[in-house]
Design an enzyme around this catalytic site. Structure first.
Site, PDB file in Angstrom:
ATOM      1  N   ASN A 134       0.858  -1.182   0.000  1.00  0.00           N
ATOM      2  CA  ASN A 134       0.000   0.000   0.000  1.00  0.00           C
ATOM      3  C   ASN A 134       0.896   1.235   0.000  1.00  0.00           C
ATOM      4  O   ASN A 134       1.424   1.639   1.028  1.00  0.00           O
ATOM      5  CB  ASN A 134      -0.914  -0.014   1.224  1.00  0.00           C
TER       6      ASN A 134
ATOM      7  N   SER B   4      -7.111   4.214  -0.904  1.00  0.00           N
ATOM      8  CA  SER B   4      -7.603   2.895  -0.518  1.00  0.00           C
ATOM      9  C   SER B   4      -9.122   2.907  -0.387  1.00  0.00           C
ATOM     10  O   SER B   4      -9.724   3.949  -0.101  1.00  0.00           O
ATOM     11  CB  SER B   4      -6.989   2.466   0.818  1.00  0.00           C
TER      12      SER B   4
ATOM     13  N   GLY C 251      -5.709  -2.556   0.409  1.00  0.00           N
ATOM     14  CA  GLY C 251      -5.164  -1.283  -0.052  1.00  0.00           C
ATOM     15  C   GLY C 251      -3.921  -1.342  -0.909  1.00  0.00           C
ATOM     16  O   GLY C 251      -3.286  -0.309  -1.162  1.00  0.00           O
TER      17      GLY C 251
ATOM     18  N   ASP D 176      -6.294 -14.030 -20.108  1.00  0.00           N
ATOM     19  CA  ASP D 176      -7.087 -14.802 -19.160  1.00  0.00           C
ATOM     20  C   ASP D 176      -8.082 -15.711 -19.897  1.00  0.00           C
ATOM     21  O   ASP D 176      -8.683 -15.317 -20.891  1.00  0.00           O
ATOM     22  CB  ASP D 176      -7.839 -13.841 -18.235  1.00  0.00           C
TER      23      ASP D 176
ATOM     24  N   GLU E  35      -3.401 -18.080 -20.797  1.00  0.00           N
ATOM     25  CA  GLU E  35      -3.709 -18.893 -19.620  1.00  0.00           C
ATOM     26  C   GLU E  35      -4.460 -20.138 -20.090  1.00  0.00           C
ATOM     27  O   GLU E  35      -5.658 -20.107 -20.341  1.00  0.00           O
ATOM     28  CB  GLU E  35      -4.575 -18.134 -18.606  1.00  0.00           C
TER      29      GLU E  35
ATOM     30  N   ASP F 100      -3.950 -18.515  -8.519  1.00  0.00           N
ATOM     31  CA  ASP F 100      -5.020 -19.497  -8.712  1.00  0.00           C
ATOM     32  C   ASP F 100      -4.740 -20.827  -8.033  1.00  0.00           C
ATOM     33  O   ASP F 100      -5.546 -21.754  -8.158  1.00  0.00           O
ATOM     34  CB  ASP F 100      -5.224 -19.747 -10.218  1.00  0.00           C
TER      35      ASP F 100
ATOM     36  N   ASP G 237      -7.161 -20.174  -3.264  1.00  0.00           N
ATOM     37  CA  ASP G 237      -7.852 -18.892  -3.256  1.00  0.00           C
ATOM     38  C   ASP G 237      -8.995 -18.916  -2.230  1.00  0.00           C
ATOM     39  O   ASP G 237      -9.818 -19.833  -2.257  1.00  0.00           O
ATOM     40  CB  ASP G 237      -8.399 -18.646  -4.670  1.00  0.00           C
TER      41      ASP G 237
ATOM     42  N   ARG H  21      -3.612 -15.443  -1.581  1.00  0.00           N
ATOM     43  CA  ARG H  21      -3.565 -14.019  -1.921  1.00  0.00           C
ATOM     44  C   ARG H  21      -3.361 -13.147  -0.675  1.00  0.00           C
ATOM     45  O   ARG H  21      -3.908 -12.057  -0.550  1.00  0.00           O
ATOM     46  CB  ARG H  21      -4.840 -13.625  -2.658  1.00  0.00           C
TER      47      ARG H  21
END
Length: 591
Positions: A150, A156, A175, A339, A368, A435, A479, A483
């Site tokens: 951030n 944010s 953020g 993607d 991908e 992923d 996921d 992350r």
């Protein structure tokens, strides 16, 4: 002789132009069935006294899998044309001729029948697969922008959480922004990174940004166009390339285009931008329930918030190609990661490649795709794909111990034989991503396993990628666990893993040419000893990589032509080596 195991196909990974003048010829046979393969080849128009002037070339075995052997020969036809066939001799001495019409006895009459041969009519430079030269030299670093740093708290979201205050949910915001990435470019440069792949940065309501609202606007919680321009410029100053994520399979349901369809239905100017089966398309009506297969329009998976774009529509094509070229032209990005690339039509991707390469000739195009991708890698669509089959083969052996070293080698050989060499040289190799679960978590926090897997990946052909935080020992499940916020408190970072990653990247860079383009020879793959060993050789230079998965050190002997150095531990070695327990060695023969 098992003829059913023999296979060759012109204009494929079995016969392709490598550099617009050299043809690579491969043929597949049943494993351990054939002892010798001879290539019979010449220009189809090369005749003398009524006889075709063919020559014979001994092919060499380059790969073994559990089922097959692969044989190879590189040939440079003087006039860029080639007619060819194969003489195959099995382990019992039986010989057959194999050509474009099938199998024949190797009689003089059959070998003189031109119709029986394979043809490579002409090597055209324009048809030869060519990837940007810089990609094979690139060490990538993948960043999920909302979780990296951030740098500007003023932009944010209102509901932003304190940095790293909890494990993330699918809806949390912490953020992370573009300024935060800029502030840590020196960190990336010191690590040895020279390519950054960013997941989507365009305006979208979610933290992951795969539900785009406006493709020509940086998400305001990430920054603005000038901040992004600064990122590219500052990255380029440090020799770092920038690759963006293009989400062209679908768009977000809060986009102006989709909202017009929701409101105006059949009368919408954007009706044909999507694959709509019936109206209404509103949430929770007409079967449009999140996650259900009853949707009245096509989407990514069964996600109502991501309606699928009709990329066969000329208006949609123009719209998306304008976006793809805009970010290259205006901001000088270096690559597009595409993607859900396998669900977009091939015709669109062919136009995409033409458009982006007209804007920047050495742009990198990465799809991908999680499975065999040969049809996208013929030279007129992508340069590479995210190499998940390669990833899984390494993980299933080194991390999960689901397969043996022998099975891993078979799987890797099979993967390499699916594509031409120049495709393999720029494939996007990684062990984890936004992923997947993080590699340390998949290894049950066994750092030795992670180090072995990383070293093994970095030792192989392809362009390797580090997922942000892997270098400091971050963990996380699937996921959204993978992350998490990047840990910037050095006291909480795994400094040993960081030093290891720096050393690994430096070794890769110092030996880039031989690792990228060197010939691979497997020395050992033994489930009883736990040893996997191989050599990469280029222009007489040899690197030996030796991995020991056992819990005790193992002896291993190599006959070196010259003196040799363990370049990982920086010490001279003899022919009799000791591979550390759950460790590896990298030996360079001195020329």
């Amino acid at each position: 002789m098992e003829k059913a195991g023999i296979y060759h196909q012109p204009a494929s990974s079995y016969a392709y132009s490598y550099d617009a003048k050299t043809l690579h010829i491969r043929i597949r046979t049943k494993r351990l069935d054939i002892s010798e393969v001879t290539l019979i080849a010449a220009d189809p128009y090369l005749w003398n006294d009524g006889k075709w002037q063919s020559k014979s070339y001994t092919m060499r075995k380059i790969a073994e899998t559990e089922e097959h052997d692969y044989w190879f020969f590189a040939i440079t036809p003087e006039h860029r044309r080639l007619q060819y066939g194969f003489l195959l001799t099995d382990t019992e001495g039986e010989t057959t001729f194999y050509g474009g019409r099938g199998f024949f006895e190797p009689t003089e009459a059959n070998l003189d029948t031109m119709d029986y041969y394979f043809k490579f009519p002409f090597i055209h430079a324009v048809d030869t697969f060519e990837a940007p030269e810089w990609v094979g030299k690139t060490i990538w670093y993948q960043i999920f922008p909302e979780r990296f740093a951030n740098g500007n708290p003023a932009i944010s979201p209102e509901n932003v959480l304190p940095w790293g205050s909890k494990d993330p949910s699918t809806t949390d915001f912490f953020g992370g922004d573009i300024e935060g990435i800029i502030e840590h470019l020196d960190y990336l440069a010191e690590l040895g990174i020279n390519g950054v792949y960013l997941t989507p940065v365009f305006e979208a309501p979610t933290n992951h940004k795969y539900d785009t609202v406006d493709y020509k606007k940086i998400d305001p919680h990430f920054g603005d166009k000038e901040t992004f321009r600064k990122l590219v410029q500052e990255a380029h100053k440090r020799g770092i390339r920038i690759m963006l994520d293009a989400v062209f399979n679908h768009i977000g349901d809060t986009s102006a285009e989709w909202q017009d369809v929701v409101l105006n239905e059949e009368k919408s100017a954007y009706r044909d931008w999507f694959h709509i089966h019936s109206f209404p398309v509103r949430q929770n009506e007409n079967g449009n329930i999140e996650g259900e297969p009853t949707l009245s329009y096509d989407t990514f998976a069964f996600t109502t918030h991501m309606p699928k774009l009709n990329t066969a529509n000329p208006e949609v094509q123009k719209y998306l190609l304008d976006i793809a070229t805009y970010w290259i032209r205006e901001f000088d990005i270096d690559g597009w990661r595409l993607d859900v690339a396998n669900e977009v039509d091939h015709a669109f991707w062919k136009e995409f490649k033409k458009a982006v390469q007209a804007e920047k000739e050495d742009i990198y195009i990465l799809g991908e795709i999680w499975h065999d991708s040969w049809i996208w890698l013929l030279g007129d669509e992508f340069h590479a794909v995210m190499n998940y089959p390669f990833t899984q083969t390494i993980i299933e052996n080194f991390i999960e111990e689901k397969i043996t070293p022998e099975q891993m080698v078979s799987g890797i050989n099979e993967q390499y034989m699916r594509y031409p060499n120049q495709v393999n040289e720029v494939m996007f190799n990684m062990l984890d991503s936004h992923d997947t679960a993080r590699i340390l978590t998949r290894a049950n926090n066994d750092e030795a396993k992670v180090k072995q897997a990383l070293a093994f990946m970095f030792a192989h052909t392809g362009s390797p990628c580090i997922y942000y935080g892997t270098e400091i020992g971050m963990d996380g499940g699937n996921d959204p666990g993978c992350r998490k916020c990047m840990e910037w408190d050095e006291a909480k970072q795994n400094q040993d893993m960081l030093a290891f990653t720096k050393q690994l990247i430096a070794l890769r860079k110092d030996n880039q040419a031989i690792i990228t383009s060197g010939e691979l020879t497997w020395l050992d793959a033994n489930s009883e000893t736990g040893i996997t060993a191989f050599t990469k050789e280029l222009n007489g230079e040899k690197l030996h990589f030796l991995f020991n998965q056992a819990k005790e050190e193992k002896d291993f002997t190599i006959s070196f032509g010259n003196s040799a150095t363990d370049i990982w531990n920086n010490q001279a070695v003899s022919n009799n080596l000791v591979i550390p327990a759950k460790g590896f060695l990298v030996i360079k023969e001195n020329s």
